[in-house]
Design an enzyme around this catalytic site. Structure first.
Site, short mmCIF file in Angstrom:
data_model
loop_
_atom_site.label_atom_id
_atom_site.label_comp_id
_atom_site.label_asym_id
_atom_site.label_seq_id
_atom_site.Cartn_x
_atom_site.Cartn_y
_atom_site.Cartn_z
N LYS A 16 1.70 29.14 40.96
CA LYS A 16 3.15 28.70 41.31
C LYS A 16 4.08 29.19 40.09
O LYS A 16 5.12 29.65 40.42
CB LYS A 16 3.29 27.14 41.74
N ARG A 91 4.24 16.48 46.82
CA ARG A 91 2.42 16.69 46.50
C ARG A 91 1.85 15.80 47.49
O ARG A 91 0.62 15.55 47.48
CB ARG A 91 2.30 16.13 45.22
N ARG A 130 -6.26 29.23 31.58
CA ARG A 130 -4.79 29.03 31.12
C ARG A 130 -4.68 28.49 29.65
O ARG A 130 -5.39 27.35 29.14
CB ARG A 130 -4.59 27.96 31.95
N ARG A 163 -3.91 22.47 28.07
CA ARG A 163 -3.58 21.40 28.47
C ARG A 163 -4.70 20.40 28.87
O ARG A 163 -6.04 20.68 29.03
CB ARG A 163 -3.02 21.48 29.86
N ARG A 174 -8.77 17.16 40.14
CA ARG A 174 -7.45 17.59 40.45
C ARG A 174 -7.52 18.43 41.77
O ARG A 174 -6.48 18.41 42.78
CB ARG A 174 -6.60 18.32 39.34
P1 ADP Z 1 0.08 26.70 38.72
O1 ADP Z 1 1.53 26.71 38.15
O2 ADP Z 1 0.01 26.90 40.27
O3 ADP Z 1 -0.70 25.48 38.10
P2 ADP Z 1 0.01 28.80 36.74
O4 ADP Z 1 1.14 29.84 37.10
O5 ADP Z 1 0.26 28.13 35.73
O6 ADP Z 1 -0.57 27.90 38.27
O7 ADP Z 1 -1.38 29.85 36.59
C1 ADP Z 1 -2.40 29.37 36.45
C2 ADP Z 1 -3.05 30.17 35.49
O8 ADP Z 1 -3.48 31.50 36.12
C3 ADP Z 1 -2.27 30.57 34.17
O9 ADP Z 1 -3.21 30.80 32.93
C4 ADP Z 1 -1.89 31.96 34.74
O10 ADP Z 1 -1.40 32.98 33.45
C5 ADP Z 1 -3.04 32.60 35.70
N1 ADP Z 1 -2.28 33.24 36.61
C6 ADP Z 1 -1.35 33.25 37.50
N2 ADP Z 1 -1.17 34.03 38.36
C7 ADP Z 1 -2.49 34.48 38.49
C8 ADP Z 1 -3.03 35.80 38.98
N3 ADP Z 1 -2.34 36.18 40.48
N4 ADP Z 1 -3.99 36.27 38.68
C9 ADP Z 1 -4.84 35.88 37.75
N5 ADP Z 1 -4.40 35.04 36.97
C10 ADP Z 1 -3.19 34.45 37.03
P1 AMP Z 2 1.38 20.35 37.44
O1 AMP Z 2 1.87 20.88 36.34
O2 AMP Z 2 2.04 20.51 38.90
O3 AMP Z 2 -0.24 20.85 37.50
O4 AMP Z 2 1.26 18.68 37.36
C1 AMP Z 2 0.59 18.31 36.27
C2 AMP Z 2 0.26 16.79 36.59
O5 AMP Z 2 1.97 16.10 36.52
C3 AMP Z 2 -0.15 16.29 37.88
O6 AMP Z 2 -1.47 16.38 37.79
C4 AMP Z 2 0.29 14.74 37.86
O7 AMP Z 2 -0.09 14.07 37.04
C5 AMP Z 2 1.79 15.18 37.73
N1 AMP Z 2 2.65 15.60 38.64
C6 AMP Z 2 3.47 16.57 38.83
N2 AMP Z 2 4.22 16.59 40.07
C7 AMP Z 2 3.85 15.40 40.51
C8 AMP Z 2 4.10 14.81 41.57
N3 AMP Z 2 4.93 15.58 42.60
N4 AMP Z 2 3.61 13.88 42.22
C9 AMP Z 2 2.92 13.19 41.34
N5 AMP Z 2 2.47 13.40 40.20
C10 AMP Z 2 3.13 14.64 39.83
#
Ligand code: ADP
Ligand code: AMP
Length: 221
Positions: A16, A91, A130, A163, A174
């Site tokens: 995302k 969420r 990641r 992270r 998660r």
């Molecule tokens: P989210 O915001 O949904 O948690 P991220 O954008 O941080 O996900 O992406 C999760 C991990 O996957 C990151 O390390 C990113 O670089 C990688 N990633 C994102 N999109 C793709 C894709 N289409 N193919 C492979 N790896 C991806």
């Molecule tokens: P994310 O970066 O979206 O993976 O979020 C990381 C963490 O932030 C989650 O696992 C939750 O602990 C917190 N968080 C982010 N967005 C929300 C939400 N909309 N509601 C509750 N917790 C959230």
């Protein structure tokens, strides 16, 4: 032309944030990632940060009330009048109802919910690889989006970190929370005819291409 008032929905690690950054570059709409906002609060050591740090590290969800205020304040800012991408919010069903209230109050409406569909195995793989820059928050992947230099940020040379909530033991938890609490939103927005499902299992370029085409169509509607 229609505004892009969007929610990006999908499991943690779906991509995302990655797609959102590319959409921001093209359309200039703000990327509102509640995860980034909360992590910034933790890094800054603010009152909010102190309240949420342990909950976030354990992979649980922060309280709906905190999120309500955070999102309302952010969507009230001027830059959201020309579109926005909500990433990580709502969420759960209660947060979706909160968002309805916020949008109504601010006289905004949703254009679409973009659902990034990826399998559990693929998100676990993406998350475990990641790495993020602790200074500028840029996101990398050790397999798919490698930094130029081993494990340093391309922009500022800072050593990349994993992270806390991306460690293996927390990732499955998660994902389960996503299934239990967040995935019911797919049905909710489908019933409202607002959801667009994207196959997000391909490369970043492929997913970008599908999303860009979809957004162009939305804008022309
Ligand atoms: P989210 O915001 O949904 O948690 P991220 O954008 O941080 O996900 O992406 C999760 C991990 O996957 C990151 O390390 C990113 O670089 C990688 N990633 C994102 N999109 C793709 C894709 N289409 N193919 C492979 N790896 C991806
Ligand atoms: P994310 O970066 O979206 O993976 O979020 C990381 C963490 O932030 C989650 O696992 C939750 O602990 C917190 N968080 C982010 N967005 C929300 C939400 N909309 N509601 C509750 N917790 C959230």
């Amino acid at each position: 032309m229609k505004k892009l008032n969007l929610i990006f929905l999908g499991p943690p690690g779906a991509g995302k944030g990655t797609v959102a950054k590319d959409v921001v570059e093209r359309y200039g709409v703000p990327h509102i990632s509640t995860g980034d906002m909360l992590r910034d609060a933790v890094s800054a050591g603010s009152e909010l940060g102190k309240k949420v740090q342990s909950v976030m590290e354990s992979g649980q969800l922060v309280s709906d009330e905190l999120l309500f205020n955070l999102v309302k304040d952010r969507l009230s800012k001027n830059d959201c009048t020309n579109g926005f991408i909500l990433d990580g919010f709502p969420r759960n069903v209660n947060q979706a109802e909160d968002l309805d209230k916020i949008l109504k109050e601010l006289e905004l409406s949703l254009t679409a919910v973009i659902f990034l569909d990826v399998s559990e195995d693929e998100v676990v793989k993406r998350i475990s690889n990641r790495r993020v820059c602790p200074k500028c928050s840029r996101v990398y992947n050790l397999i798919s989006l490698k930094p130029k230099k081993d494990t340093q940020c391309d922009d500022d040379g800072t050593p990349l970190i994993q992270r806390e909530d991306d460690k293996a033991e927390t990732v499955r938890k998660r994902y389960q929370i996503y299934i239990d609490k967040t995935s019911p939103l797919i049905r909710l927005y489908r019933d409202r005819n607002q959801i667009i499902t994207i196959d997000a299992s391909g490369t970043v370029d492929k997913v970008d291409e599908i999303v860009f085409n979809t957004l162009e169509e939305l804008r022309q509607d």
